[in-house]
Design a protein around this motif. Sequence first.
Motif, PDB file in Angstrom:
ATOM      1  N   ARG A 183      -7.762  -5.329   3.303  1.00 43.43           N
ATOM      2  CA  ARG A 183      -8.266  -4.714   4.526  1.00 43.43           C
ATOM      3  C   ARG A 183      -7.882  -5.601   5.712  1.00 43.43           C
ATOM      4  NH1 ARG A 183     -12.348  -4.545   0.921  1.00 43.43           N
ATOM      5  NH2 ARG A 183     -13.523  -6.163   2.025  1.00 43.43           N
ATOM      6  N   GLU A 184      -8.125  -5.116   6.912  1.00 46.87           N
ATOM      7  CA  GLU A 184      -7.779  -5.854   8.142  1.00 46.87           C
ATOM      8  C   GLU A 184      -8.368  -7.267   8.126  1.00 46.87           C
ATOM      9  OE1 GLU A 184      -6.406  -7.042  11.780  1.00 46.87           O
ATOM     10  OE2 GLU A 184      -5.836  -5.144  10.885  1.00 46.87           O
ATOM     11  N   ASP A 185      -9.596  -7.406   7.670  1.00 42.71           N
ATOM     12  CA  ASP A 185     -10.254  -8.714   7.683  1.00 42.71           C
ATOM     13  C   ASP A 185      -9.817  -9.626   6.537  1.00 42.71           C
ATOM     14  OD1 ASP A 185     -11.634  -6.903   5.912  1.00 42.71           O
ATOM     15  OD2 ASP A 185     -13.292  -8.328   5.825  1.00 42.71           O
ATOM     16  N   GLN A 186      -8.950  -9.154   5.648  1.00 43.09           N
ATOM     17  CA  GLN A 186      -8.560  -9.936   4.472  1.00 43.09           C
ATOM     18  C   GLN A 186      -7.116 -10.409   4.456  1.00 43.09           C
ATOM     19  OE1 GLN A 186      -9.536  -6.787   1.691  1.00 43.09           O
ATOM     20  NE2 GLN A 186     -11.269  -7.974   0.893  1.00 43.09           N
ATOM     21  N   TRP A 187      -6.205  -9.743   5.160  1.00 46.65           N
ATOM     22  CA  TRP A 187      -4.784 -10.034   4.951  1.00 46.65           C
ATOM     23  C   TRP A 187      -4.395 -11.445   5.375  1.00 46.65           C
ATOM     24  CZ3 TRP A 187      -1.412 -11.411   8.730  1.00 46.65           C
ATOM     25  CH2 TRP A 187      -1.682 -11.025  10.045  1.00 46.65           C
ATOM     26  N   ARG A 188      -5.044 -12.007   6.395  1.00 45.41           N
ATOM     27  CA  ARG A 188      -4.702 -13.377   6.819  1.00 45.41           C
ATOM     28  C   ARG A 188      -5.039 -14.391   5.721  1.00 45.41           C
ATOM     29  NH1 ARG A 188      -6.252 -10.485  11.058  1.00 45.41           N
ATOM     30  NH2 ARG A 188      -4.961 -10.457  12.928  1.00 45.41           N
ATOM     31  N   GLY A 189      -6.153 -14.176   5.041  1.00 46.48           N
ATOM     32  CA  GLY A 189      -6.513 -15.049   3.926  1.00 46.48           C
ATOM     33  C   GLY A 189      -5.527 -14.926   2.776  1.00 46.48           C
ATOM     34  N   VAL A 190      -5.098 -13.710   2.488  1.00 46.13           N
ATOM     35  CA  VAL A 190      -4.082 -13.492   1.450  1.00 46.13           C
ATOM     36  C   VAL A 190      -2.790 -14.213   1.838  1.00 46.13           C
ATOM     37  CG1 VAL A 190      -2.605 -11.743   0.366  1.00 46.13           C
ATOM     38  CG2 VAL A 190      -5.065 -11.313   0.646  1.00 46.13           C
ATOM     39  N   LEU A 191      -2.396 -14.081   3.077  1.00 49.52           N
ATOM     40  CA  LEU A 191      -1.177 -14.733   3.564  1.00 49.52           C
ATOM     41  C   LEU A 191      -1.279 -16.245   3.395  1.00 49.52           C
ATOM     42  CD1 LEU A 191       1.563 -14.383   5.091  1.00 49.52           C
ATOM     43  CD2 LEU A 191       0.256 -14.688   7.199  1.00 49.52           C
ATOM     44  N   SER A 192      -2.393 -16.839   3.808  1.00 52.05           N
ATOM     45  CA  SER A 192      -2.516 -18.299   3.734  1.00 52.05           C
ATOM     46  C   SER A 192      -2.686 -18.809   2.300  1.00 52.05           C
ATOM     47  CB  SER A 192      -3.666 -18.790   4.615  1.00 52.05           C
ATOM     48  OG  SER A 192      -4.909 -18.370   4.116  1.00 52.05           O
ATOM     49  N   ARG A 193      -3.304 -18.014   1.429  1.00 46.10           N
ATOM     50  CA  ARG A 193      -3.498 -18.454   0.042  1.00 46.10           C
ATOM     51  C   ARG A 193      -2.254 -18.313  -0.819  1.00 46.10           C
ATOM     52  NH1 ARG A 193      -8.440 -15.958   0.814  1.00 46.10           N
ATOM     53  NH2 ARG A 193      -7.798 -14.057  -0.241  1.00 46.10           N
ATOM     54  N   TYR A 194      -1.477 -17.256  -0.604  1.00 48.05           N
ATOM     55  CA  TYR A 194      -0.407 -16.934  -1.555  1.00 48.05           C
ATOM     56  C   TYR A 194       1.016 -16.959  -1.003  1.00 48.05           C
ATOM     57  CZ  TYR A 194      -4.446 -15.363  -4.190  1.00 48.05           C
ATOM     58  OH  TYR A 194      -5.657 -15.303  -4.824  1.00 48.05           O
ATOM     59  N   TYR A 195       1.177 -17.030   0.304  1.00 47.45           N
ATOM     60  CA  TYR A 195       2.523 -16.864   0.864  1.00 47.45           C
ATOM     61  C   TYR A 195       2.994 -18.024   1.738  1.00 47.45           C
ATOM     62  CZ  TYR A 195       2.386 -12.099  -0.868  1.00 47.45           C
ATOM     63  OH  TYR A 195       2.327 -10.999  -1.697  1.00 47.45           O
ATOM     64  N   THR A 196       2.259 -19.115   1.820  1.00 46.08           N
ATOM     65  CA  THR A 196       2.670 -20.204   2.714  1.00 46.08           C
ATOM     66  C   THR A 196       3.976 -20.859   2.300  1.00 46.08           C
ATOM     67  OG1 THR A 196       1.236 -21.742   1.518  1.00 46.08           O
ATOM     68  CG2 THR A 196       0.353 -20.754   3.529  1.00 46.08           C
ATOM     69  N   ASP A 197       4.279 -20.865   1.015  1.00 45.50           N
ATOM     70  CA  ASP A 197       5.507 -21.513   0.536  1.00 45.50           C
ATOM     71  C   ASP A 197       6.656 -20.549   0.296  1.00 45.50           C
ATOM     72  OD1 ASP A 197       4.289 -24.012   0.620  1.00 45.50           O
ATOM     73  OD2 ASP A 197       3.530 -23.831  -1.422  1.00 45.50           O
ATOM     74  N   VAL A 198       6.492 -19.300   0.675  1.00 45.07           N
ATOM     75  CA  VAL A 198       7.568 -18.321   0.493  1.00 45.07           C
ATOM     76  C   VAL A 198       8.638 -18.598   1.549  1.00 45.07           C
ATOM     77  CG1 VAL A 198       8.176 -15.875   0.543  1.00 45.07           C
ATOM     78  CG2 VAL A 198       6.021 -16.606  -0.506  1.00 45.07           C
ATOM     79  N   PRO A 199       9.864 -18.880   1.118  1.00 46.52           N
ATOM     80  CA  PRO A 199      10.894 -19.297   2.072  1.00 46.52           C
ATOM     81  C   PRO A 199      11.566 -18.155   2.834  1.00 46.52           C
ATOM     82  CG  PRO A 199      11.773 -19.333  -0.154  1.00 46.52           C
ATOM     83  CD  PRO A 199      10.313 -18.987  -0.265  1.00 46.52           C
ATOM     84  N   GLU A 200      11.386 -16.928   2.393  1.00 42.83           N
ATOM     85  CA  GLU A 200      12.086 -15.822   3.045  1.00 42.83           C
ATOM     86  C   GLU A 200      11.199 -15.117   4.066  1.00 42.83           C
ATOM     87  OE1 GLU A 200      12.932 -12.564   0.114  1.00 42.83           O
ATOM     88  OE2 GLU A 200      12.117 -14.048  -1.266  1.00 42.83           O
ATOM     89  N   PRO A 201      11.798 -14.326   4.957  1.00 39.33           N
ATOM     90  CA  PRO A 201      11.030 -13.624   5.985  1.00 39.33           C
ATOM     91  C   PRO A 201      10.005 -12.662   5.373  1.00 39.33           C
ATOM     92  CG  PRO A 201      13.374 -13.550   6.509  1.00 39.33           C
ATOM     93  CD  PRO A 201      13.244 -14.099   5.109  1.00 39.33           C
ATOM     94  N   LEU A 202       8.815 -12.656   5.986  1.00 42.72           N
ATOM     95  CA  LEU A 202       7.730 -11.790   5.532  1.00 42.72           C
ATOM     96  C   LEU A 202       7.376 -10.771   6.597  1.00 42.72           C
ATOM     97  CD1 LEU A 202       5.327 -14.483   4.018  1.00 42.72           C
ATOM     98  CD2 LEU A 202       6.876 -12.965   2.773  1.00 42.72           C
ATOM     99  N   VAL A 203       6.850  -9.635   6.139  1.00 40.56           N
ATOM    100  CA  VAL A 203       6.351  -8.604   7.043  1.00 40.56           C
ATOM    101  C   VAL A 203       4.980  -8.158   6.534  1.00 40.56           C
ATOM    102  CG1 VAL A 203       8.607  -7.764   7.809  1.00 40.56           C
ATOM    103  CG2 VAL A 203       7.551  -6.777   5.761  1.00 40.56           C
ATOM    104  N   LEU A 204       4.195  -7.607   7.447  1.00 45.44           N
ATOM    105  CA  LEU A 204       2.908  -7.020   7.095  1.00 45.44           C
ATOM    106  C   LEU A 204       3.045  -5.516   7.219  1.00 45.44           C
ATOM    107  CD1 LEU A 204      -0.100  -7.542   6.394  1.00 45.44           C
ATOM    108  CD2 LEU A 204      -0.545  -7.355   8.854  1.00 45.44           C
ATOM    109  N   LEU A 205       2.807  -4.815   6.115  1.00 43.30           N
ATOM    110  CA  LEU A 205       2.883  -3.360   6.105  1.00 43.30           C
ATOM    111  C   LEU A 205       1.488  -2.802   6.359  1.00 43.30           C
ATOM    112  CD1 LEU A 205       5.032  -2.852   2.865  1.00 43.30           C
ATOM    113  CD2 LEU A 205       5.824  -3.250   5.214  1.00 43.30           C
ATOM    114  N   ALA A 206       1.348  -1.970   7.375  1.00 39.47           N
ATOM    115  CA  ALA A 206       0.102  -1.248   7.630  1.00 39.47           C
ATOM    116  C   ALA A 206       0.256   0.122   6.993  1.00 39.47           C
ATOM    117  CB  ALA A 206      -0.160  -1.130   9.115  1.00 39.47           C
TER     118      ALA A 206
END
Length: 109
Positions: A40-63
């Motif tokens: 949900r809107e209030d959760q995606w930033r936490g998901v990003l910081s927990r699981y994607y900080t070391d991903v070396p390629e460009p990321l996007v957020l899909l709504a």
Amino acid sequence: MLIYHVATLADWTAAQAAGAYTTSTYGVSLAQEGFLHCSREDQWRGVLSRYYTDVPEPLVLLAIDTDLVTVPVAEEPPAPGVSETYPHVYGALDPAAVVEVRSLDETSR
């Protein structure tokens, strides 16, 4: 209702060409997991910081507009014993259900 999914730009680009998005989480397919992890809107930033900080390629957020999703969507805990729920999409996502794509550059992480 809008739900959100963090994706690599490469996976999103491939999904647009194929007509279906099938990546559950980074490096894990829908076939492997059984559903697409979303938030949900209030959760995606936490998901990003927990699981994607070391991903070396460009990321996007899909709504994703759940009214446009043609497969089941369920609110469920991500693991046994966890009380917070997250939206899970049970099937391939039609790119037409994605109503906004935001770039998540290094400053977003």
